[in-house]
Structures are given as structure tokens and as C-alpha cells.
Design a protein around this motif. Structure first.
Motif, PDB file in Angstrom:
ATOM      1  N   GLU A 115     -13.320 -11.875  45.399  1.00  0.00           N
ATOM      2  CA  GLU A 115     -14.353 -11.284  45.905  1.00  0.00           C
ATOM      3  C   GLU A 115     -14.228  -9.788  46.052  1.00  0.00           C
ATOM      4  O   GLU A 115     -12.881  -9.500  45.885  1.00  0.00           O
ATOM      5  CB  GLU A 115     -14.975 -11.998  47.112  1.00  0.00           C
ATOM      6  CG  GLU A 115     -15.555 -13.302  46.855  1.00  0.00           C
ATOM      7  CD  GLU A 115     -16.019 -14.151  48.052  1.00  0.00           C
ATOM      8  OE1 GLU A 115     -17.045 -15.117  48.018  1.00  0.00           O
ATOM      9  OE2 GLU A 115     -15.345 -13.901  48.889  1.00  0.00           O
ATOM     10  N   SER A 152     -13.831 -15.332  53.249  1.00  0.00           N
ATOM     11  CA  SER A 152     -14.972 -15.442  52.143  1.00  0.00           C
ATOM     12  C   SER A 152     -16.060 -14.759  52.642  1.00  0.00           C
ATOM     13  O   SER A 152     -16.450 -14.748  53.770  1.00  0.00           O
ATOM     14  CB  SER A 152     -15.099 -16.917  51.777  1.00  0.00           C
ATOM     15  OG  SER A 152     -15.904 -17.435  52.850  1.00  0.00           O
ATOM     16  N   ILE A 153     -17.065 -13.989  51.597  1.00  0.00           N
ATOM     17  CA  ILE A 153     -18.163 -13.788  52.222  1.00  0.00           C
ATOM     18  C   ILE A 153     -19.255 -14.725  52.678  1.00  0.00           C
ATOM     19  O   ILE A 153     -19.846 -14.348  53.779  1.00  0.00           O
ATOM     20  CB  ILE A 153     -18.978 -13.152  50.585  1.00  0.00           C
ATOM     21  CG1 ILE A 153     -18.158 -12.132  50.083  1.00  0.00           C
ATOM     22  CG2 ILE A 153     -20.455 -12.821  50.978  1.00  0.00           C
ATOM     23  CD1 ILE A 153     -18.672 -11.428  48.809  1.00  0.00           C
ATOM     24  N   SER A 181     -19.317  -6.229  47.469  1.00  0.00           N
ATOM     25  CA  SER A 181     -19.972  -7.408  47.318  1.00  0.00           C
ATOM     26  C   SER A 181     -20.298  -7.842  49.149  1.00  0.00           C
ATOM     27  O   SER A 181     -21.452  -8.382  49.318  1.00  0.00           O
ATOM     28  CB  SER A 181     -19.488  -8.514  46.445  1.00  0.00           C
ATOM     29  OG  SER A 181     -19.404  -8.060  45.251  1.00  0.00           O
ATOM     30  N   LEU A 182     -19.350  -7.742  49.632  1.00  0.00           N
ATOM     31  CA  LEU A 182     -19.308  -8.201  51.223  1.00  0.00           C
ATOM     32  C   LEU A 182     -20.484  -7.311  51.921  1.00  0.00           C
ATOM     33  O   LEU A 182     -21.119  -7.830  52.408  1.00  0.00           O
ATOM     34  CB  LEU A 182     -17.913  -8.081  51.664  1.00  0.00           C
ATOM     35  CG  LEU A 182     -18.015  -8.210  53.304  1.00  0.00           C
ATOM     36  CD1 LEU A 182     -18.550  -9.742  53.747  1.00  0.00           C
ATOM     37  CD2 LEU A 182     -16.669  -7.975  53.873  1.00  0.00           C
ATOM     38  N   GLY A 214     -11.193  -9.567  49.937  1.00  0.00           N
ATOM     39  CA  GLY A 214     -11.717 -10.551  48.513  1.00  0.00           C
ATOM     40  C   GLY A 214     -10.492 -10.698  47.538  1.00  0.00           C
ATOM     41  O   GLY A 214     -10.727 -11.442  46.549  1.00  0.00           O
TER      42      GLY A 214
END
Length: 435
Positions: free
Chosen positions: A207, A172-173, A211-212, A202
Motif C-alpha cells: 500500500e 493497513s489502510i 492511497s491512505l 505501506g
């Protein structure tokens, strides 16, 4: 007497990251790292299987370790162990074979082995692997390698990686930010983002990779990030724009697999782009970041690469404004669909084509370094291996040599690039000019 272990890694940056994680796990159990003058009790071998030659190197390494340390217990993991566990188990000195899903659980398997000393072969079928096991270590290096993703769903016709690593899955981020924050607390300055197909980060939990990297860019204390490798269809124009104009810490450095400059061969490979899309990505990077370093993977002699298609591939590669080719001869891999795609290119012809690509690569690298002579670039300095010089990488991935200054180790400072080092095609000489 505490046990000592030696560590041996073949293959990709992800393997090096995972080996460093294994070493840290075992150190926490009181198993120290054997020095060069010590005889190890355990030899940990993390293998690659991207080509038949990689399998061969794995066997040679295991046999040489057994000959050098006949009393040592050899533990083998990695892609070769995943794909051919019984073959690996029969090699001399091997006491344990751990597949991709078991690799980072080595500690518990080692506890069981120390109790019973029986040979252990533990391999989860690749398509049954669903858990993501993160890692973030630097080993003996200055840069940290953060594993954000594992496995691949692409099933290119020439490739065994989905069978060796399993389906795409990721952390996960939030968990990646936590690991990056820990690197900063340890004093780490640079993180290389690694995985098998990191652009698919993601997809298993709503995700995405963009975004990461935007979230990682906000981690205080980390001065540099590099993206180890990303598929051209997953490197978007929006991402390139952001790195060029908004990112605080992402370096002007890209590694993008091409695999062939022939659209016909790309289609046979089941790649998810054509040469027009690939060229557009290179042109976009070059327009926004003229001094960026771009490395490219390319395969020579794949099935379907006739003389005509090879010429197209070579001419396309030659025209690209990139700085380095990582050229590989096509390798026949058991169980891949490529084996059904017609006549194979003779082995010597494959190697001849690789040699031509390597010559082209060297020229492009030299031209790039020479174009940077006289420029001022920032360098992260590594721990020196000698007594009179130190080395590091500029923001745009030029390897630099400069006079030794112990105060600069693991620090970023400015240099002026003076010249290509005599006798080298990829190392520049520089002088320190300030912080």
C-alpha cells in the motif's frame, strides 16, 4: 485503594500519541490518572533520544520525579530506554524499562510486576522489531493523533532513530480507516497523522501513503486532517495537487524536514534530496495554496558544515517562503556514521547558528500572521485553560485567541483575525464571526 498514575512525555508528537494510548490502557485496568494534588503510585515516563540533550532531559525528569515522589514506582519507555536500557535501569526509582516494541504492551508487563515487584528490563533489539502496534488517542487535547507508521529505513548519518524505533513498518489502510471512524464516533473533529517516516507507509504490505490519505479523506465526521511531517522526496507533486484541489478535509499545513540548506552537507547526512528538489516542493505548495503554513526542521553545526556551508544553508533558509523553522544544534550521537565525517563544529558555534535561525523563524512567523490580518479563517476550538479566553488553530495553523464561548469547544467556527497579540510572535487575536 485503586492505583494512580502520572504521565510524562518528552519528544515528538508520536510519543505524545503513544503516551495517551498507554494512559487509556491503564485506565481500562482501573488505574486512574493522578491529579496535580495527588501523589501517584506509578510515574510513566516516555523518553526521547534524538539528541544528547534529550537523554539529559530524560535523566533529569526521572531524578526529579523520584525526589518528589520517593514512594512511586517509575516506569520508563521510549527511545532513550530502547538505546540505553541498563543506564536507565540504574536511575533512582526506576522499576521497569520497556523498549520500543514493549511500550504499548505495558499492561501485561505491569501485571507481572505487581505480582513479583522485581525490576524488569525488557528491550527487543531494534532491527528485530517487526510488529506494528497502532495508537490513536488525544490525551488531554482536542485533536487526535493517529499513528500510521513506525520506524525508519533511511539511516541518515547523524540519526539514531532507526536504532531506537526499528525498521519502517505500518498498519493497513483498512485498520487506519477503522480507527479514524472510531474517532468520529467519539466526536473528534481533527486527526493529526503521525509516525516516524510516514511517507513510507505501506511499503511492507503493498500500500502507499497517498492511497491512505485519499481513503481517510472519505471518513464521515472528521472535519480536519494534518500530516505531522513528511520527507520532501516523499511529498509528491501529485499529492500537493490533490490536497490543493480535491481533498475535502486536509488542511493547508505542511511540515517538511530540510536539515541543511547546503547540498554538500545534505550529501554527508545521507539525505535523499538536494536543495533544488526541496525548493521545488515549497514553490509548488506556495503556488497552489498561497496561505498555507509550512514548518521546516533544520540542523545547525553538523559535521561538514564549515563557515562557507553554513552561509549557504542560512541563505537558502532565508530565501524559502516558509513560516517557521524548528532549529536544532547538531548532537554527537554514539554509533552514528557522522562521527567519522571530519572535524566537529564547536558547541558554542552550533548554538550561535541556532539562535540566528530562531531569529529568522520568528520574523517569518510574524510576517505570516500579519499577512493574514483581516482574513476570515476557520478555527477548531480547544478546551480552555483559563476563564476569559479560548484558543484554537486556524486551517492554516495560526494559533488564535478569542473571547471565551463554551458552546464552541471542539467545534469549528469562523473568526476574523484582528492582530498579533502584544508580546507574542506566534499568537493572533481574533473575533468570532459565525459558523
Amino acid at each position: 485503594m485503586p492505583l494512580k498514575a502520572s504521565y510524562h512525555t518528552l519528544g515528538c508528537k508520536l510519543n505524545f500519541s503513544e503516551t495517551a494510548s498507554i494512559a487509556a490502557m491503564l485506565e481500562n485496568k482501573g488505574i486512574g490518572k493522578a491529579t496535580e494534588s495527588q501523589t501517584p503510585d506509578l510515574c510513566i515516563v516516555n523518553t526521547c533520544s534524538v539528541t544528547a540533550n534529550a537523554d539529559k532531559k530524560g535523566r533529569q525528569l526521572i531524578r526529579s520525579l523520584n525526589a518528589k515522589f520517593p514512594e512511586a514506582a517509575i516506569i520508563v519507555t521510549g527511545c532513550y530506554a530502547q538505546l540505553k536500557p541498563q543506564e536507565v535501569a540504574q536511575l533512582p526509582g526506576v522499576v521497569m524499562v520497556l523498549g520500543s516494541n514493549e511500550k504499548l504492551r505495558i499492561s501485561q508487563f505491569l501485571d507481572a510486576w505487581l505480582q513479583n515487584n522485581g525490576k524488569e528490563v525488557a528491550v527487543t533489539p531494534s532491527l528485530s522489531i517487526s510488529e506494528f502496534i497502532p495508537s490513536c488517542e488525544r490525551g488531554d487535547r482536542t485533536r487526535y493523533f493517529l499513528k500510521v507508521q513506525d520506524g525508519c529505513d533511511y539511516f541518515c548519518t547523524y540519526c539514531t532513530i532507526p536504532f531506537a524505533r526499528g525498521r519502517s513498518r505500518s498498519g493497513s489502510i483498512a485498520s487506519m480507516l477503522e480507527m479514524a471512524g472510531e474517532v468520529a464516533r467519539k466526536g473528534g473533529k481533527e486527526i493529526v497523522i503521525t509516525g516516524v517516516n510516514i511517507g513510507t507507509f505501506g511499503k511492507d504490505h503493498d500500500e502507499d501513503f497517498f492511497s491512505l490519505i485519499k481513503a481517510l479523506d472519505n471518513v464521515e465526521g472528521i472535519e480536519r486532517y494534518r500530516i505531522s511531517s513528511i520527507e520532501p522526496n516523499l511529498l509528491t507533486d501529485e499529492m500537493i495537487d490533490w490536497i490543493a484541489h480535491e481533498a475535502r478535509a486536509f488542511m493547508p499545513h505542511f511540515h517538511i524536514p530540510l536539515q541543511s540548506g547546503s547540498d554538500k552537507v545534505l550529501k554527508l547526512m545521507n539525505r535523499r534530496y538536494d536543495t533544488a528538489l526541496f525548493a521545488s516542493r515549497i514553490d509548488k505548495i506556495r503556488a497552489l495554496m498561497p496561505h498555507a503554513f509550512i514548518g521546516v526542521d533544520i540542523i545547525a553545526g553538523a559535521r561538514g558544515e564549515t563557515e562557507v556551508e553554513w552561509f549557504k544553508s542560512y541563505e537558502f533558509a532565508k530565501a524559502l517562503n516558509v513560516q517557521k523553522f524548528h532549529a536544532f544544534p547538531y548532537s554527537e550521537r554514539q554509533g552514528t556514521k557522522a562521527l567519522m565525517l571530519g572535524e566537529s563544529v564547536p558547541r558554542q558555534q552550533r548554538y550561535n547558528r541556532v539562535n540566528l535561525l530562531n531569529e529568522l523563524s520568528e520574523k517569518k512567523t510574524v510576517d505570516f500572521i500579519e499577512s493574514n490580518i483581516g482574513s476570515i479563517r476557520k478555527v477548531l476550538w480547544e478546551k480552555p485553560s483559563g476563564t476569559d479566553a479560548m484558543h484554537g488553530l486556524t486551517d492554516n495553523y495560526i494559533r488564535i485567541e478569542a473571547p471565551l464561548n463554551h458552546k464552541l469547544i471542539n467545534k469549528v467556527s469562523q473568526v476574523e483575525i484582528l492582530s498579533l497579540k502584544p508580546g507574542s510572535s506566534d499568537l493572533a487575536l481574533a473575533t468570532h464571526v459565525g459558523n
